[in-house]
Design a protein around this motif. Structure first.
Motif, PDB file in Angstrom:
ATOM      1  N   THR A 285      38.381  39.035  42.624  1.00 53.79           N
ATOM      2  CA  THR A 285      38.675  37.600  42.695  1.00 53.79           C
ATOM      3  C   THR A 285      38.616  37.036  41.277  1.00 53.79           C
ATOM      4  N   ILE A 286      38.876  35.742  41.146  1.00 59.15           N
ATOM      5  CA  ILE A 286      38.832  35.112  39.826  1.00 59.15           C
ATOM      6  C   ILE A 286      37.459  35.286  39.187  1.00 59.15           C
ATOM      7  N   GLU A 287      36.401  35.313  40.033  1.00 58.99           N
ATOM      8  CA  GLU A 287      35.047  35.487  39.505  1.00 58.99           C
ATOM      9  C   GLU A 287      34.862  36.837  38.821  1.00 58.99           C
ATOM     10  N   SER A 288      35.698  37.810  39.186  1.00 57.17           N
ATOM     11  CA  SER A 288      35.605  39.135  38.575  1.00 57.17           C
ATOM     12  C   SER A 288      35.923  39.094  37.085  1.00 57.17           C
TER      13      SER A 288
ATOM     14  N   TYR B 120      43.001  39.691  44.123  1.00 55.62           N
ATOM     15  CA  TYR B 120      43.370  41.082  44.444  1.00 55.62           C
ATOM     16  C   TYR B 120      42.526  41.524  45.642  1.00 55.62           C
ATOM     17  N   ASP B 121      42.888  40.996  46.820  1.00 47.57           N
ATOM     18  CA  ASP B 121      42.175  41.320  48.053  1.00 47.57           C
ATOM     19  C   ASP B 121      43.160  41.212  49.216  1.00 47.57           C
ATOM     20  N   LYS B 122      42.671  41.426  50.438  1.00 47.69           N
ATOM     21  CA  LYS B 122      43.579  41.448  51.595  1.00 47.69           C
ATOM     22  C   LYS B 122      44.286  40.103  51.781  1.00 47.69           C
ATOM     23  N   ALA B 123      43.551  39.003  51.630  1.00 49.19           N
ATOM     24  CA  ALA B 123      44.158  37.677  51.806  1.00 49.19           C
ATOM     25  C   ALA B 123      45.243  37.449  50.751  1.00 49.19           C
TER      26      ALA B 123
ATOM     27  N   MET C 121      43.081  47.479  47.051  1.00 47.18           N
ATOM     28  CA  MET C 121      42.488  46.164  47.278  1.00 47.18           C
ATOM     29  C   MET C 121      41.326  46.246  48.260  1.00 47.18           C
ATOM     30  N   LYS C 122      41.487  47.069  49.294  1.00 51.23           N
ATOM     31  CA  LYS C 122      40.427  47.211  50.292  1.00 51.23           C
ATOM     32  C   LYS C 122      39.198  47.871  49.687  1.00 51.23           C
TER      33      LYS C 122
ATOM     34  N   VAL D 140      44.795  38.591  39.848  1.00 52.04           N
ATOM     35  CA  VAL D 140      43.797  38.220  38.836  1.00 52.04           C
ATOM     36  C   VAL D 140      43.411  39.389  37.926  1.00 52.04           C
ATOM     37  N   ASN D 141      43.441  40.598  38.445  1.00 52.69           N
ATOM     38  CA  ASN D 141      43.074  41.742  37.613  1.00 52.69           C
ATOM     39  C   ASN D 141      44.278  42.390  36.942  1.00 52.69           C
TER      40      ASN D 141
END
Length: 589
Positions: free
Chosen positions: A537-540, A495-498, A531-532, A521-522
């Motif tokens: 990420t998966i680590e979250s 869940y980010d820009k990429a 997202m910004k 992922v979330n």
């Protein structure tokens, strides 16, 4: 005990940097370009024996670019069964080979030896007698006693021979001879018990081929060589030497027929039955006949029997290696199997059967290490057991703990990763028909590790295939292949820009219906502004990363640490479990 890893120092093309081969507890695949040093790695380990010193010729294989000598050290750990049996905590054992007669044992095994009251008492009794001149016939016996006193630090090579010589070295007139022999017997039995915890090494450095016909004159010599493949056949079948001799030489036709029946029955019971379990490409029978002065091997399919050498090279090779390995089950000791390019002559399905065979060997407390270039010799459901080699700029072999290490050169990475990437595709094409199983596409290897670990932890019944895309920008390429094959799949994005950018490519440029296949992922909906502000990420999802209970020096190390914890039966934190159950629910798992 199982081997954890091996440091190989200055052996042939291997130097002192990146020279550690980490072994999977069960099966390890070693891949790399030709001439990268894979065979040297196996050769260096394959010549070891953990109850004997290395030959001096081993240390002649010095790396020409190094000023340092050859040395090798092996790390071991106890199995769960051993920990329970001896009521001990896990402590690694290290055996260091630094010269022809320089072998040191350190760690957990030594602690076991030190704590063995029977052995220590017997050693003390023996040591008290070493200076008595009327007990020993020669100074060699006293020298052996001194070696035994160093048992807690040095390896005692050829201990059985030395202890037998020690018995023979007792003076005939010594009154306490019987008691001393009994003490030596206790030492032998206790030492053997500890050495039997260490694995034997089976190293297949070159192909040998079982023939379809052997002359009896040749068999008489072969029977004296246990390493010959026909001798391995007899051992695997449980065929006795005297039955072979009677089958060819007996003057009594009844005795000769009885011997033949035993040979044929043992082959069917002990080789054919086991072989059928692993080679199910076709239903075959293994038949042997004593015809005149020839021992002949036939393979029968249906009503057609053919000489072994009339069958395909693949079947011949598979049967040969099966017999060679199967005949090495002895002494109830674990075995470390080292195989260089197995299955090279086998077709695709037979190579897959070979992987099943390796798994069977590993289930019997053994370990398997093999080199390969074939994608069909990579287990697409577990690419974490793959190690990679490459030649550095100085010409030395470098060993990597995985096939996706960022330090691999670009050219090497393309060729080295090919069998892994192809294996994933091959698994899909040959094993997963459309709509039969769910395929989860992730952005990269770290997502793969976390999801695989939690699927295993939660004991998901449904067979799930996880495909790492080696970068978020490759997700759409994997998706297009899966669409073409008509496979059922879901996509997990950060869940980010990429992740948002790849989502646009997938939905707007590839197929708008893919929106239903994509999960962030979330588990939130696509919202670029959110997202910004608060990327995930998966680590979250992994509380262990946030709380620092696993190593977090890099994303890959953290993911690997988490995966290893799950494999070691360490429960994840409740928050982690809840997060992944939520994710899996969205994925309809």
């Amino acid at each position: 005990m199982r081997v954890v890893g091996v440091y190989i120092n200055n052996y042939k093309s291997i130097g002192e940097m990146k020279n550690y081969l980490k072994l999977d507890p069960k099966v390890t695949a070693l891949i790399g370009k030709n001439e990268s040093g894979k065979s040297n790695v196996l050769e260096a380990i394959g010549q070891l024996s953990f109850e004997k010193n290395l030959r001096s010729s081993y240390f002649d294989n010095k790396n020409r670019m190094s000023l340092e000598d050859v040395s090798i050290h092996v790390d071991f750990e106890f199995t769960e069964k051993e920990l329970e049996k001896y009521e001990i905590e896990q402590e690694k054992t290290k055996i260091i080979f630094s010269g022809p007669s320089e072998t040191i044992v350190e760690g957990g095994l030594i602690d076991l030896i030190k704590g063995d009251e029977q052995l220590q008492k017997a050693l003390q009794e023996l040591g008290n007698l070493k200076s008595s001149k009327n007990i020993w016939k020669s100074d060699n016996s006293v020298k052996t006693v001194n070696e035994l006193e160093n048992l807690c630090t040095n390896q005692i090579s050829n201990y059985e021979t030395k202890l037998n010589n020690l018995k023979k070295g007792i003076s005939r007139d010594y009154e306490g001879k019987d008691g001393l022999i009994q003490t030596i017997g206790v030492i032998r039995d206790r030492i053997e018990g500890f050495y039997n915890l260490l694995p034997q090494i089976y190293y297949r450095s070159k192909d040998v081929q079982l023939q379809s016909s052997y002359k009896y004159d040749d068999i008489k010599n072969i029977l004296e060589d246990e390493t010959h493949i026909l001798s391995r056949f007899f051992i695997a079948a449980g065929i006795k030497k005297e039955d072979i001799i009677r089958g060819f030489e007996s003057k009594s036709s009844g005795e000769k027929r009885t011997a033949k029946n035993k040979i044929e029955g043992a082959t069917k019971k002990n080789i054919e039955t086991e072989f059928k379990e692993f080679y199910n490409q076709e239903n075959i029978e293994i038949q042997v006949e004593l015809e005149g002065q020839l021992f002949k091997i036939y393979v029968k399919t249906g009503d057609v029997a053919m000489d072994l050498t009339e069958r395909s090279n693949g079947l011949q090779w598979y049967l040969t290696i099966f017999i060679d390995i199967f005949s090495n089950y002895y002494n109830d000791r674990p075995i470390l199997f080292l195989l260089d390019e197995p299955g090279v002559h086998l077709h695709v399905n037979a190579q897959k059967e070979l992987l099943n065979f390796f798994s069977h060997l590993a289930d019997k407390q053994n370990q398997v290490v093999y080199t390969t270039h074939s994608p069909y010799m990579i287990d697409g459901s577990n690419i974490l057991n793959v190690r990679a080699t490459e030649k550095g700029i100085d010409g030395n072999t470098l060993i990597y703990k995985n096939a996706y290490d960022q330090e691999l050169s670009k050219d090497t990475k393309m060729e080295t990763l090919s069998p892994v990437i192809n294996a994933l595709g091959a698994d899909l094409k040959f094993n997963f028909g459309p709509s039969q199983n769910l395929n989860i596409v992730t952005e990269g290897i770290t997502d793969y590790m976390y999801i695989k670990a939690m699927l295993e932890y939660l004991k998901v019944d449904r067979k799930i295939n996880v495909i790492p895309s080696a970068g978020v920008g490759n997700v759409n390429r994997i998706a297009s292949i899966l669409i073409g094959w008509g496979c059922d799949f879901k996509i997990v994005l950060d869940y980010d820009k990429a992740g948002h950018d790849e989502y646009i490519v997938l939905v707007d440029k590839l197929d708008s219906s893919l929106k239903e296949n994509i999960v962030f992922v979330n588990c939130e909906e696509d919202d670029i502004e959110e997202m910004k502000k608060d990327p995930k990420t998966i680590e979250s999802l992994v509380a262990e990363v946030k709380e620092g209970t696993i190593e977090n020096t890099s994303k890959r190390l953290a993911a690997n640490g988490f995966y290893e914890r799950i494999k070691s039966n360490i429960d994840p934190m409740p928050e982690t479990v809840d997060n992944f159950m939520r994710l899996f629910s969205r994925l309809r798992i």
